[in-house]
Design an enzyme around this catalytic site. Structure first.
Site, PDB file in Angstrom:
ATOM      1  N   ASN A 154       0.203   3.683  -3.212  1.00 38.59           N
ATOM      2  CA  ASN A 154       1.216   2.722  -2.525  1.00 38.59           C
ATOM      3  C   ASN A 154       2.011   3.542  -1.548  1.00 38.59           C
ATOM      4  OD1 ASN A 154       1.613   3.226  -5.384  1.00 38.59           O
ATOM      5  ND2 ASN A 154       3.918   2.504  -4.908  1.00 38.59           N
ATOM      6  N   SER A 202      -3.553  -7.537  -7.262  1.00 39.56           N
ATOM      7  CA  SER A 202      -2.266  -8.567  -7.373  1.00 39.56           C
ATOM      8  C   SER A 202      -2.074  -9.131  -5.885  1.00 39.56           C
ATOM      9  CB  SER A 202      -1.018  -7.849  -7.385  1.00 39.56           C
ATOM     10  OG  SER A 202       0.234  -8.549  -7.210  1.00 39.56           O
ATOM     11  N   ALA A 203      -2.066 -10.683  -5.903  1.00 42.33           N
ATOM     12  CA  ALA A 203      -2.100 -11.320  -4.716  1.00 42.33           C
ATOM     13  C   ALA A 203      -1.177 -10.941  -3.692  1.00 42.33           C
ATOM     14  CB  ALA A 203      -2.313 -13.047  -5.043  1.00 42.33           C
ATOM     15  N   CYS A 328      18.631   8.176  -2.632  1.00 46.54           N
ATOM     16  CA  CYS A 328      19.959   8.714  -2.703  1.00 46.54           C
ATOM     17  C   CYS A 328      21.126   7.790  -3.019  1.00 46.54           C
ATOM     18  CB  CYS A 328      20.457   9.630  -1.560  1.00 46.54           C
ATOM     19  SG  CYS A 328      19.516  11.098  -1.373  1.00 46.54           S
TER      20      CYS A 328
HETATM   21  C1  LIG Z   1       2.884  -3.351  -6.257  1.00 47.71           C
HETATM   22  C2  LIG Z   1       2.130  -2.607  -7.111  1.00 47.71           C
HETATM   23  C3  LIG Z   1       1.952  -2.960  -8.364  1.00 47.71           C
HETATM   24  C4  LIG Z   1       2.409  -3.925  -9.016  1.00 47.71           C
HETATM   25  O1  LIG Z   1       2.011  -5.143  -8.885  1.00 47.71           O
HETATM   26  P1  LIG Z   1       3.018  -6.413  -8.976  1.00 47.71           P
HETATM   27  O2  LIG Z   1       2.326  -7.842  -8.675  1.00 47.71           O
HETATM   28  O3  LIG Z   1       4.126  -6.242  -8.147  1.00 47.71           O
HETATM   29  O4  LIG Z   1       3.479  -6.602 -10.487  1.00 47.71           O
HETATM   30  C5  LIG Z   1       0.977  -2.151  -8.893  1.00 47.71           C
HETATM   31  N1  LIG Z   1       0.297  -1.181  -8.512  1.00 47.71           N
HETATM   32  C6  LIG Z   1       0.490  -0.932  -7.330  1.00 47.71           C
HETATM   33  C7  LIG Z   1      -0.427   0.315  -6.759  1.00 47.71           C
HETATM   34  C8  LIG Z   1       1.269  -1.502  -6.370  1.00 47.71           C
HETATM   35  O5  LIG Z   1       1.334  -1.318  -5.233  1.00 47.71           O
END
Ligand SMILES: *Cc1c(COP(=O)(O)O)cnc(C)c1O
Length: 398
Positions: A154, A202-203, A328
């Protein structure tokens, strides 16, 4: 000075919800509000909507419909996959392998399990953020029950060699989980061909609503429930279904997986132009992550001698939304664990900027960022004692 423009380039944090997705959801707040566990007509309508969404997710992943379970999002799916497999297989072994660059939903779950008596190996990555399949194979012991490696990171956007890693896991008869939250809609996925046993999504990371996700669990995987209660989701995940959310998730995954190659070409060409010109225009800047094996919309660049959060505040003033691996001003001196794992010094990690493009971004947005960003970096460097002295000490005292 505040601009009226809004340039949203933080799609890895969350996306807007597509209008088609919202429209698909709306009737399930009003007309079709029935609880799918009930037996009358409007309950059946809700149940049918969940079935449709389940088929949409299954199709997008190359899975069977009865291998898809709806959850409250990526964090729950990660927790369920890891704790569920750990608790259900602890007689077989108590060793888990993951990486140093996982999302906190995976890392903190593994740290929790360490307190419960499990042993966890956190695989290192190379300077691009890639996991080495031979290192994975070397880390496997006869106690290993689960390997959890994210599909795409991410922060730096690096795409891991999931097929190769999954094949190693399968060869050793170890369950393989991947957090594919960032990959959906950007990378074609087929859980069967890639030897994936569990997959989180995750949607709200692919133009669906927040607070809803799914876990793919391959048939036959031994996994304990995370949420106990009623018999929903074939007795594996209790709680009245988030019908509208599930409908939105199904619609969104159908849309974003329909034409991945075209979407990628468009987003990547904008990202590449931004990246090339930023690296050319701004001295002491460097790309974080892999030059090619990365998500099409991910831009992550470190600017030496400045601090990421100051940069974000200045960019926000100009209407640009991004993020940083620095923390920071929020009181933590530790920069991003991902950037540190790729070998960046804390100083360079503190100067990182992540811009993640999405399908509403335009060439004009790129032009605007290319105009504003160099000015912001120059101004911040003029204020930076570090830059004036050109020493590399500190990083948070800007
Ligand atoms: C955003 C994210 C999550 C968490 O997902 P949520 O639906 O916000 O709980 C988990 N893993 C990665 C790689 C993400 O980018």
């Amino acid at each position: 000075m505040a601009s009226k423009r809004l340039i949203y380039m933080d799609h890895s944090a969350t996306t807007y919800t597509k209008p088609e997705v919202v429209n698909a959801m709306l009737p399930y707040f009003t007309e079709y509000f029935g609880n799918p566990s009930s037996i009358y007509g409007i309950a059946r309508d809700s149940k049918k909507a969940v079935d449709t969404a389940r088929a949409q997710v299954a199709k997008a992943l190359g899975a069977d419909v009865d291998e898809i379970y709806f959850t409250s999002g990526g964090s729950e799916s990660d927790n369920w996959a890891i704790k569920g497999v750990a608790y259900s297989n602890r007689k077989k072994g108590t060793h888990i392998i993951t990486t140093q660059i996982e999302h906190h939903a995976v890392l903190h779950t593994c740290q929790f399990l360490e307190k419960e008596g499990f042993a966890v190996t956190y695989l290192p990555v190379d300077k691009y953020g890639l996991v080495d399949p031979t290192e994975l194979e070397r880390a496997i012991t006869d106690k290993t029950i689960l390997i959890s490696i994210m599909y795409a990171n991410n922060e730096i956007g690096t795409i891991e060699p999931i097929t190769e890693l999954g094949t190693i896991a399968r060869k050793h008869n170890i369950y393989f989980h991947t957090d594919a939250v960032q990959a959906i809609g950007n990378v074609p996925i087929n859980v069967k061909e890639q030897n994936i046993d569990l997959l989180s999504l995750s949607a709200h990371k692919f133009y669906g609503p927040k607070g809803v996700g799914a876990l793919y669990i391959k048939k036959g995987v031994r996994i304990e429930n995370l949420i106990h209660g009623g018999g929903q989701e074939r007795k594996k995940r209790a709680g009245t279904e988030n019908i509208a959310g599930i409908v939105g998730l199904g619609k969104a995954i159908e849309i974003v997986t329909a034409d991945i190659p075209n979407h990628n070409v468009k987003i990547k060409s904008m990202r590449d132009r931004l990246l090339k010109q930023v690296l050319e225009k701004i001295p002491h800047s460097q790309l974080n992550g892999h030059p090619e094996k990365r998500l099409p919309g991910n831009f992550n660049v470190s600017f030496e001698f400045i601090e990421g959060e100051s940069m974000l505040l200045w960019l926000d003033d100009e209407g640009i939304c991004g993020s940083t691996g620095s923390a920071c001003t929020s009181g933590s001196l530790e920069p991003s664990h991902v950037l540190l794992a790729t070998g960046l010094s804390p100083e360079v990690a503190h100067g990182s900027l992540r811009l993640t493009l999405g399908d509403a971004n335009t060439d004009q947005d790129i032009d605007y960022v290319l105009d504003v960003l160099p000015k912001v970096v120059t101004k911040l460097r003029e204020m930076s004692p570090l830059y004036l002295k050109s020493t590399k000490e500190g990083g948070c005292n800007v």
